[in-house]
Design a protein around this motif. Sequence first.
Motif, PDB file in Angstrom:
ATOM      1  N   HIS A 138     -10.694  -4.407  -0.991  1.00 15.09           N
ATOM      2  CA  HIS A 138     -11.875  -3.887  -0.311  1.00 15.09           C
ATOM      3  C   HIS A 138     -13.131  -4.137  -1.138  1.00 15.09           C
ATOM      4  CE1 HIS A 138     -10.618  -2.104   3.398  1.00 15.09           C
ATOM      5  NE2 HIS A 138      -9.684  -1.378   2.824  1.00 15.09           N
ATOM      6  N   ASN A 173      -6.424   0.334  -5.797  1.00 16.54           N
ATOM      7  CA  ASN A 173      -6.458   1.711  -5.283  1.00 16.54           C
ATOM      8  C   ASN A 173      -5.901   2.671  -6.333  1.00 16.54           C
ATOM      9  OD1 ASN A 173      -7.551   1.018  -2.867  1.00 16.54           O
ATOM     10  ND2 ASN A 173      -5.771   1.497  -1.616  1.00 16.54           N
ATOM     11  N   HIS A 174      -6.538   3.808  -6.468  1.00 21.78           N
ATOM     12  CA  HIS A 174      -6.107   4.893  -7.360  1.00 21.78           C
ATOM     13  C   HIS A 174      -6.369   4.622  -8.836  1.00 21.78           C
ATOM     14  CE1 HIS A 174      -4.129   6.434  -3.807  1.00 21.78           C
ATOM     15  NE2 HIS A 174      -3.313   5.399  -3.757  1.00 21.78           N
ATOM     16  N   GLN A 198       0.736   3.448  -9.671  1.00 22.65           N
ATOM     17  CA  GLN A 198       0.306   2.106  -9.289  1.00 22.65           C
ATOM     18  C   GLN A 198       0.654   1.097 -10.374  1.00 22.65           C
ATOM     19  OE1 GLN A 198      -0.696   1.106  -6.494  1.00 22.65           O
ATOM     20  NE2 GLN A 198      -2.596  -0.046  -6.500  1.00 22.65           N
ATOM     21  N   GLN A 228       0.822  -1.209   0.000  1.00 22.12           N
ATOM     22  CA  GLN A 228       0.000   0.000   0.000  1.00 22.12           C
ATOM     23  C   GLN A 228       0.855   1.258   0.000  1.00 22.12           C
ATOM     24  OE1 GLN A 228      -3.493   0.653   2.355  1.00 22.12           O
ATOM     25  NE2 GLN A 228      -3.818  -1.532   2.682  1.00 22.12           N
ATOM     26  N   GLU A 268      -4.232  -4.124  -1.830  1.00 18.66           N
ATOM     27  CA  GLU A 268      -5.174  -3.166  -2.433  1.00 18.66           C
ATOM     28  C   GLU A 268      -4.666  -2.677  -3.792  1.00 18.66           C
ATOM     29  OE1 GLU A 268      -8.094  -2.664  -1.423  1.00 18.66           O
ATOM     30  OE2 GLU A 268      -7.961  -3.605   0.548  1.00 18.66           O
ATOM     31  N   GLN A 286      -8.950  -0.675 -13.480  1.00 17.26           N
ATOM     32  CA  GLN A 286      -9.261  -1.724 -12.513  1.00 17.26           C
ATOM     33  C   GLN A 286      -9.638  -3.016 -13.229  1.00 17.26           C
ATOM     34  OE1 GLN A 286     -12.053  -0.806  -9.376  1.00 17.26           O
ATOM     35  NE2 GLN A 286     -11.356   1.306  -9.243  1.00 17.26           N
TER      36      GLN A 286
END
Length: 267
Positions: free
Chosen positions: A193, A167-168, A145, A83, A164, A174
């Motif tokens: 999540h 994220n971002h 990322q 993370q 995760e 995604q």
Amino acid sequence: MRVAVEDLEVALSGRTVVSGIGLVAEEGEIAGLVGPNGSGKSTVLRTVYRYLRPHAGRVLLDGTDIRTLTAAESARRVAALPQERGSDFELSVRAVVAMGRTPYKRAFAGEDRADAELVEAALARVGMAGAAGRRFSALSGGERQRVLLARALAQDPKVLVLDEPTNHLDVRHQVELLALLRDMGRTTLLSLHDLNAAASLCDRLHVLHEGAVVASGTPREVLTPGLLAEVFGVRAAVVEHPLTGDPLIAFDHRAPVAPVAQDAAVS
């Protein structure tokens, strides 16, 4: 490569964060860790990539305790996307990704053709080949990322550990990332999540709550209305995804309920 976490206990600042954790990711399997904030997901993953030393228990890679390996040997087997994202690298994107080759190089050894091909392939796989010459620090959060994922892929590990990873990232990236992980066929242990993403991507889920594993199994076995109420404190229905057939969680945003109320409703 098979990953097995056995009876893991980790204490931070004198407080036990996780205890009695046991979970597996079989060879070629994507195993997801899900649970509320503070349930211990990141702590478990940090022990797998050796950022944290467990107070008790062990992490096994094909039966070998990861703590018996040298740092370089461990890094050739396990690559991590934590993370904590680097944001101050004044290096080019390509140089950041090339850092993934470090476990294979002797001190002061230069990049060879095989290294260059792995770096270029990793950048291409995450859609960042055109950004190779840009400064890492000038990238957006989502771009960083993807570059850090490329660095992990350039490491050519047997196991990927991702904390995760979505994220971002915007929706398109995604979806592309999840498709990439699914197509790689590499043993992967990750936390998410987004429970619907976890249901779509993962072969196996381990649900953590208050520092312990409370359920393990396929997404269809684990993601039930009762568990969602008890662990996450939400009211939800689990239906079939109209496009993929995966479990799809429909949350009741109008009437979220505490676990006790939900348990009573479904009993």
